[in-house]
Each structure stands twice: as C-alpha cells, then as structure tokens.
Design a protein around this motif. Structure first.
Motif, PDB file in Angstrom:
ATOM      1  N   MET A   6     -24.523   6.073  39.160  1.00 22.32           N
ATOM      2  CA  MET A   6     -23.655   5.864  40.319  1.00 22.32           C
ATOM      3  C   MET A   6     -24.120   4.656  41.137  1.00 22.32           C
ATOM      4  O   MET A   6     -23.321   3.848  41.590  1.00 22.32           O
ATOM      5  CB  MET A   6     -23.695   7.125  41.203  1.00 22.32           C
ATOM      6  CG  MET A   6     -22.587   7.136  42.247  1.00 22.32           C
ATOM      7  SD  MET A   6     -20.952   7.229  41.502  1.00 22.32           S
ATOM      8  CE  MET A   6     -19.932   6.562  42.796  1.00 22.32           C
TER       9      MET A   6
ATOM     10  N   LYS B 244     -25.749   2.139  40.050  1.00 24.14           N
ATOM     11  CA  LYS B 244     -25.424   0.948  39.280  1.00 24.14           C
ATOM     12  C   LYS B 244     -23.947   0.598  39.458  1.00 24.14           C
ATOM     13  O   LYS B 244     -23.578  -0.566  39.633  1.00 24.14           O
ATOM     14  CB  LYS B 244     -25.726   1.238  37.800  1.00 24.14           C
ATOM     15  CG  LYS B 244     -26.156   0.009  37.025  1.00 24.14           C
ATOM     16  CD  LYS B 244     -26.687   0.438  35.674  1.00 24.14           C
ATOM     17  CE  LYS B 244     -26.092  -0.407  34.580  1.00 24.14           C
ATOM     18  NZ  LYS B 244     -26.230   0.229  33.259  1.00 24.14           N
ATOM     19  N   PHE B 245     -23.144   1.648  39.448  1.00 21.52           N
ATOM     20  CA  PHE B 245     -21.708   1.470  39.627  1.00 21.52           C
ATOM     21  C   PHE B 245     -21.413   0.792  40.972  1.00 21.52           C
ATOM     22  O   PHE B 245     -20.646  -0.171  41.045  1.00 21.52           O
ATOM     23  CB  PHE B 245     -21.047   2.851  39.568  1.00 21.52           C
ATOM     24  CG  PHE B 245     -19.566   2.843  39.795  1.00 21.52           C
ATOM     25  CD1 PHE B 245     -18.694   2.603  38.743  1.00 21.52           C
ATOM     26  CD2 PHE B 245     -19.039   3.086  41.055  1.00 21.52           C
ATOM     27  CE1 PHE B 245     -17.334   2.604  38.946  1.00 21.52           C
ATOM     28  CE2 PHE B 245     -17.676   3.080  41.270  1.00 21.52           C
ATOM     29  CZ  PHE B 245     -16.825   2.846  40.209  1.00 21.52           C
ATOM     30  N   LEU B 246     -22.054   1.273  42.020  1.00 25.89           N
ATOM     31  CA  LEU B 246     -21.824   0.697  43.345  1.00 25.89           C
ATOM     32  C   LEU B 246     -22.334  -0.737  43.419  1.00 25.89           C
ATOM     33  O   LEU B 246     -21.709  -1.603  44.023  1.00 25.89           O
ATOM     34  CB  LEU B 246     -22.507   1.557  44.409  1.00 25.89           C
ATOM     35  CG  LEU B 246     -21.864   2.921  44.616  1.00 25.89           C
ATOM     36  CD1 LEU B 246     -22.711   3.781  45.544  1.00 25.89           C
ATOM     37  CD2 LEU B 246     -20.452   2.774  45.184  1.00 25.89           C
TER      38      LEU B 246
ATOM     39  N   LYS C  24     -22.552  -2.855  40.966  1.00 23.23           N
ATOM     40  CA  LYS C  24     -21.597  -3.707  40.251  1.00 23.23           C
ATOM     41  C   LYS C  24     -20.451  -4.104  41.165  1.00 23.23           C
ATOM     42  O   LYS C  24     -20.052  -5.267  41.227  1.00 23.23           O
ATOM     43  CB  LYS C  24     -21.014  -2.930  39.059  1.00 23.23           C
ATOM     44  CG  LYS C  24     -21.725  -3.182  37.749  1.00 23.23           C
ATOM     45  CD  LYS C  24     -20.922  -2.532  36.626  1.00 23.23           C
ATOM     46  CE  LYS C  24     -21.833  -1.768  35.689  1.00 23.23           C
ATOM     47  NZ  LYS C  24     -21.107  -0.803  34.851  1.00 23.23           N
ATOM     48  N   GLY C  25     -19.914  -3.103  41.865  1.00 25.97           N
ATOM     49  CA  GLY C  25     -18.800  -3.371  42.764  1.00 25.97           C
ATOM     50  C   GLY C  25     -19.187  -4.380  43.828  1.00 25.97           C
ATOM     51  O   GLY C  25     -18.437  -5.289  44.161  1.00 25.97           O
ATOM     52  N   LEU C  26     -20.400  -4.196  44.330  1.00 27.01           N
ATOM     53  CA  LEU C  26     -20.888  -5.055  45.395  1.00 27.01           C
ATOM     54  C   LEU C  26     -20.981  -6.501  44.930  1.00 27.01           C
ATOM     55  O   LEU C  26     -20.566  -7.437  45.611  1.00 27.01           O
ATOM     56  CB  LEU C  26     -22.275  -4.551  45.809  1.00 27.01           C
ATOM     57  CG  LEU C  26     -22.788  -4.936  47.175  1.00 27.01           C
ATOM     58  CD1 LEU C  26     -21.790  -4.505  48.226  1.00 27.01           C
ATOM     59  CD2 LEU C  26     -24.127  -4.268  47.424  1.00 27.01           C
TER      60      LEU C  26
ATOM     61  N   ARG D   6     -19.499  -7.872  42.323  1.00 25.80           N
ATOM     62  CA  ARG D   6     -18.254  -8.491  41.852  1.00 25.80           C
ATOM     63  C   ARG D   6     -17.291  -8.795  42.985  1.00 25.80           C
ATOM     64  O   ARG D   6     -16.461  -9.678  42.872  1.00 25.80           O
ATOM     65  CB  ARG D   6     -17.561  -7.535  40.876  1.00 25.80           C
ATOM     66  CG  ARG D   6     -18.288  -7.469  39.559  1.00 25.80           C
ATOM     67  CD  ARG D   6     -17.525  -6.594  38.610  1.00 25.80           C
ATOM     68  NE  ARG D   6     -18.395  -6.104  37.544  1.00 25.80           N
ATOM     69  CZ  ARG D   6     -18.073  -5.099  36.759  1.00 25.80           C
ATOM     70  NH1 ARG D   6     -16.930  -4.469  36.925  1.00 25.80           N
ATOM     71  NH2 ARG D   6     -18.893  -4.715  35.812  1.00 25.80           N
TER      72      ARG D   6
END
Ligand SMILES: Nc1ncnc2c1ncn2[C@@H]1O[C@H](COP(=O)(O)OP(=O)(O)OP(=O)(O)O)[C@@H](O)[C@H]1O
Ligand SMILES: [Mg+2]
Lengths: 422, 237
Positions: free
Chosen positions: A1, A3-5, A7-9, A11
């Motif tokens: 999770m 890592k997911f956040l 990535k969003g940050l 990108r």
C-alpha cells in the motif's frame, strides 16, 4: 500500500513536483535571508570594531564612565609600555592606540584669518609607522583625492567635510580643541588627502591624524585615550570574554580610577542589543515565511484535494477508513515537506555560501562607493542556518496538509460521490 | 438469510428550517444471487438508498442489515472493513485513478486486503480476462475509451469476488453497444459467481436485464416486481 501511494505521489506532479518547488523556494529564501541577516550583523560588528570598539577595548576606569565625552584628561598613561606588555601576553592579537577628540577645524586664508570653520571629530591612531590601520580602514580605497599621510603633520579629511570647508589637499587646517591638561590646544596640519568611507556619520566631519601628532597637539605624551584589540579573524565572543576577564583580573584595581579596564565589543555602543535585535529579526522573518507558506500550501492542498475527491472517494468506497486516508495524506505532506526542505536547504545554503565566499558587488548600484561598509552583499552561514529551513519547510507542509486534509476527510462520504457526479 | 434487509428506513436532509424527506418507509429484502434494480425518476432517492446499503451514508430512521451487519451502527472503521471485504462499487463516472495503470487500479482493493503479490496478480488477471480487457493491462485510464474504462471499474469491483455489487447508473455514460456489453458481462458474472447485483438506474436498457425491479417514487417503494430478463445478445447490437 505504501508503495502504491508513493507511486501516485511521484507520478502526480500536482501532488509532488509543484508543492516541492513551492517549499524549496520558501525554504531556500528563508535560509538565504537568515544568512544574509547574519552577514549583515557581522558586517555591522566588523565596521564598528574598526573605527570605534575594537574586538576588545582598554580604557581607564574613569574614562570608561564618561567615554562619550572623550575625556582625554583621563587617558591611559604610559600606553606604549602597556601595548608592549599586551603584545607579549596575547601574541595572537593586534593592538591599536587611539585618541578621539572633538573640537573645531579652522581653515585660514593667506593672512591667517579664519576663512571657514566647522566642528570636527578626530581619530588619532598610528598612520605612519605601520600600515595596519591603513588596511583596517581600507584607506587606499577610501582615498578619493591626494595622498595618504607620509610625514608628521599631515591629516586626512572626509570628502563631505572638505567640500563644506572648501579645502583641497595641500591646504592648511588648524585644529582647535581642549588639551589633556585643560589648556586650549591649537595645532596646524596640512591636508594630504581626502577620503570617503560610505558611512554617513563618519563621512560628515571626520579627520584622521597620526597619533604622535595628536599627542603633541593635546599634550598627551606617551598616553592614549583607548587601546583597541583585534583578533586575527572575526570577533569571537568567547575568546573576548576570556581575555577580558584575564586582563581585568591582573590590571584592573578597584578604587583606582586610573587603572585600566577592558571591555568587549558587545559591551559597547549597544551592540549587544543590536545583535539580539538582528537575531529576533531573523526569527520574525522565518515566522512570516511559515505563515505565508502554510497559507499557500494549505491552498495547494485544498486544490489538489478537490482534484482528488475522486481518488479519495474511491479509496473510501473500496474500504479504506477515513483515518487511514487522513494519515496517508499527512505522510504525503511530510514526505513532500522533507523533500522540499532538503532541496530548498541545498539551494539556500549554496547561494549563501556563494555570498559568503564571493559576494555580489553592488557598488555599481550605489552612488558613492563605501570603503568601510561593505558594498558587497555578503551572507554568513552560521550553524542554525543548516536547521532553520526545516521549521518553515516541515511545519508549513504539515499544517497545510493537516488543515486541508480535515476538510476533505470530514465530508460525508456520500457527499464526496455526489460531488464526483457533477 | 437475506443479503440485504431494510426495515422502515427514512432519510431526511435539512432544507432551510424544514427537512426534506428523500426516503421513507423502505422495507426491502434482497436474497443472495439476485440481479435487482432500483428504478424511478430522477430525485426519487435511488442513490440515497444505495449509499445507505453501501454503508456510505446513515439512515435517519430505521435499520439496514447488509451481509449480517447493521450499517447504521457501524463505526467508520467497521464500515470501511465491510466495504473492503464484501462490497464492490461501480460508479456512473467510473472513478478510475488517473495516475495508475489499469493493473494498479484493479489491484488496489487487494492491497487493502493485504494479499501477497502472486495472489494479487492472479486475481487481477482473472478479473481483467472476465471483462475482456487483459490486453490493456498497462494502459492508463486516459488512454481508454468510455466502455473500456467502465470495464476496468467492473473488474475493480469484481476482483475480490465480493458478495454484493452496488452499481449506480453504470451505463449513463456509455453508448448503446457498450451498455449491452457491460450488462451481459455482469449478468454472466452473476450467473457464474452468484454475485448479488443491485443497480440504481433509470436506463431502459438496464431494466431489460433485471430479474427484479423495485420502483421508487418520491422516496417510497411503489412497485416491486419479478420478471424475465430480456438480454440483448452481442450480435444484436
Ligand atoms: N446532501 C443532500 N442534501 C439535501 N438534499 C439531498 C442531498 N442528497 C440528496 N438530496 C435530495 O434527495 C433526493 C434524492 O436524491 P438521490 O440522489 O437519491 O436521487 P436519485 O434518485 O439518485 O436521482 P438521479 O436519478 O438523478 O440520480 C433529491 O431530491 C436530492 O435533491
Ligand atoms: Mg442517483
């Protein structure tokens, strides 16, 4: 999770790059301003030390009490000998004997009648035996006309004063003042050169005289009003305090008005208050930056929050709790804050370092060049400069995100979706 | 036991000094495996009811039991857990996250369930295969057509194979062909996995697929009928 956040940050530039730039800019400016103010402070100290306070100063106790009246009748006797002792005792320091005086400067015509006259402040110091004071006052640069004195009886006069009195190098000037024994002192000098410091209160009506001449003029044989001491580099409060305590212990005798006493630069001219004020000023500036940046970041937080209604709504619908979402927003803020602060710190310190080591010469922008006050914009990196940026950087991001996050998360979840459908 | 059971639900919104009643006296029972729609004119309360059932909103009165949980008394955390573990949502506006790929969008619910990576990949690929969009796995939502986006959002709702899927106007932004495609797909998932579907819609196309149709008028249930679905086969569109 996480890592997911992240990535969003990474990108989403609206969430990462732009806030980082804003923070970096704010932090960089805070650091730079802080260093600049520190630089200004040390410039102020430097200038004061040169013409008036030294890093430390020795006077008689009686002289010290009424020092602003320039009581040369209370001067240090046998000052040459004292300087000898000081040089042996504190070999790393430089000592400069000074006589300060107030009086009138009279410009006679060919017949010896007064042509022009004006109040004068005189600084007597060694100008002929060594070039220490010449360099200290940056006199080669300050000289705008004529020459520096090269024999007894020659003086330097400031440009504004010279213009008012209508004199040129080569003219004679008569000093009228009180001698140390209370008699009237009248002494003729020849003006060798005209100088300008770029510091208004010095430029107004100052003459620089070799100390031997003033001793003759004021009947002050082998004495000096003040002895100024200089460290090789910058003023060092700790060293100054140590030397002062040491000296006073040995030389200063309670009850003996004519025994010498040493004070540090900070004890004089209200410099201590001035320095405290400069420090307070830096913190006010940092405070203003925190405030403004919090507002800006709060706003960017809100803006990006509105753009992120969709994301937040979906994350809530998919099953994140409001607390989780809020905490993740705070973490994002913290990360962005740290990144922006680091970038801003590097930028601010790099530029400050440049100002410290090289400086930006603004003499071209000034009407008259200044020999004593630095015309080079300088900064000074002190230890707090490395940390000070973290205050606005982290605090502002955290506050901004915390406030805007509450607004987003506290909405009814269903309401988020309604707003999505528009 | 019914998968959804509501007793005397009412929802009021403050409107100036008085209150506006969006829902009243809603008694409803929906069993596992149903393919049911709530229909009615705009403003009749369809979305409001769906949000209450999905634990996104609280009723002002009455009680709703969803998958054995009384939603009106769930804490934020428990409501989140219920949605996370057992509910799937499909929205009119898809609501895909623009900075993430198709794969990452569909993977998100599984991340919250703390599944390991292999299991996640397997489930995401299965879900994307079911909605026929496995070839777009690495695309970003902006690169997809409306129909493809809604497929991804169906895959996201279905990936954890939830007990109940709540779909609010899922076809409102789709053309005729895409609407029928999506609906056929959902019908198939319903048959294959026995997933319960509850729609909120006023789209005639959706109604053709329903086996049960509940009509809301001014916040009240005015009709509740069982019917034979009349799906439109892909060849017909
Ligand atoms: N937060 C709110 N505050 C006040 N009134 C609301 C709120 N949410 C919904 N309503 C009102 O409740 C009624 C039902 O709204 P709802 O969104 O459930 O309708 P709907 O049947 O889904 O309509 P549509 O088909 O247009 O989506 C509407 O009249 C709406 O204006
Ligand atoms: Mg609706």
């Amino acid at each position: 999770m996480i890592k997911f956040l992240l990535k969003g940050l990474v990108r989403d530039r609206h969430r990462s790059l732009f806030p980082i730039l804003i923070i970096a800019g704010g932090v960089g400016l805070s650091v730079l301003l802080y260093c600049y103010i520190q630089g200004f402070g040390s410039d102020l100290i430097r200038t004061n030390a040169i013409y008036d306070t030294g890093h430390v100063k020795i006077m008689t106790q009686a002289y010290k009490k009424i020092a602003d009246q320039l009581p040369n009748d209370l001067a240090l006797a046998n000052s040459d000998q004292l300087v000898q002792e000081l040089q042996n005792k504190y070999p790393e320091m430089e000592w400069s004997q000074r006589i300060k005086l107030g009086g009138l400067l009279d410009i006679p015509d060919e017949k010896g009648e007064t042509k022009e006259q004006g109040p004068v402040q005189g600084i007597g110091m060694d100008l002929l035996n060594s070039n220490k004071n010449i360099n200290r006052f940056n006199l080669h640069k300050a000289l705008v006309e004529g020459n520096l004195p090269d024999k007894q009886g020659e003086i330097l006069i400031t440009k504004e004063f010279a213009n008012n009195l209508n004199v040129k190098p080569g003219h004679t000037a008569t000093l009228i003042s009180n001698a140390a024994d209370g008699s009237m002192a009248i002494y003729n000098f020849e003006i060798s050169g005209i100088i300008q410091f770029g510091v208004s209160f010095l430029d107004k009506n100052t003459i620089l005289v070799d100390i031997q001449d003033l001793r003759s003029a004021l009947n002050m044989y082998n004495s000096a009003g003040e002895i100024l001491g200089y460290f090789p580099g910058n003023f060092n409060a700790e060293k100054a305090n140590r030397i002062t305590a040491d000296f006073n212990q040995e030389y200063s005798e309670e009850g003996d008005e004519f025994s010498p006493v040493m004070v540090t630069l900070r004890d004089q001219n209200g410099l201590d208050q001035m320095l405290s004020m400069i420090n307070a000023e830096s913190f006010i500036i940092i405070g203003i930056f925190i405030f403004v940046m919090s507002l800006v970041l709060w706003n960017t937080g809100l803006m990006s929050g509105i753009r992120r209604y969709g994301e937040i709504g979906v994350r809530l619908a998919i099953g994140e709790s409001k607390t989780d979402v809020y905490v993740s927003l705070l973490w994002e803020g913290l990360l962005i804050g740290v990144a922006g602060t680091i970038v801003g710190n590097i930028l601010g310190l790099a530029f400050s370092y440049y100002l410290q080591e090289v400086g930006i010469d603004v003499s071209g922008m000034m009407q008259d060049s200044s020999a004593l006050m630095s015309t080079v914009l300088r900064a000074r990196i002190t230890t707090p400069a490395y940390f000070i940026g973290f205050i606005p950087g982290l605090l502002a991001t955290f506050l901004g995100n915390a406030i805007s996050g509450i607004g987003i998360v506290n909405r009814e979840t269903a309401q988020l979706f309604k707003e999505l459908e528009r | 036991m019914a998968i959804i059971e509501t007793v005397g639900i009412a929802k009021r919104y403050p409107m100036g000094k008085r209150k506006f009643t969006a829902l009243r006296d809603i008694d409803l029972k929906i069993e596992k495996g149903e393919f049911t729609g709530i229909v009615g004119p705009s403003g009749s309360g369809k979305t409001t009811l769906l949000n209450i059932i999905g634990a996104l909103d609280h009723p002002s009165e009455g009680s709703a039991t969803v998958l054995g949980k009384k939603v009106e008394s769930l804490s934020h955390k428990d409501a989140a857990r219920l949605r996370n573990q057992r509910l799937g949502f499909i929205f009119q506006t898809y609501n895909l996250l623009p900075v993430y790929t198709v794969y990452e969008n569909v993977e998100l619910p599984l991340l919250l369930l703390k599944m390991n990576k292999e299991k996640r990949r397997e489930l995401v690929e299965t879900a994307l295969k079911r909605v026929g969009i496995l070839d777009k796995i690495d695309s970003k939502p902006a690169q997809l057509s409306g129909g493809e986006r809604q497929r991804v959002s169906v895959a996201r709702a279905m990936v954890k194979e939830p007990d109940l899927v709540l779909a609010d106007e899922p076809t409102a932004n789709l053309d005729v062909a895409n609407s029928h495609n999506i609906l056929n797909m959902m019908l198939e998932l319903n048959r294959e996995l026995e997933t319960t579907f509850l729609f909120a819609t006023h789209d005639e196309k959706v109604m053709r697929y329903l086996r049960r149709q509940i009509t809301l008028t001014d916040g009240r249930i005015t009709e509740d009928i069982e019917k034979e679905p009349e799906p439109v086969s892909p060849e017909e569109v």
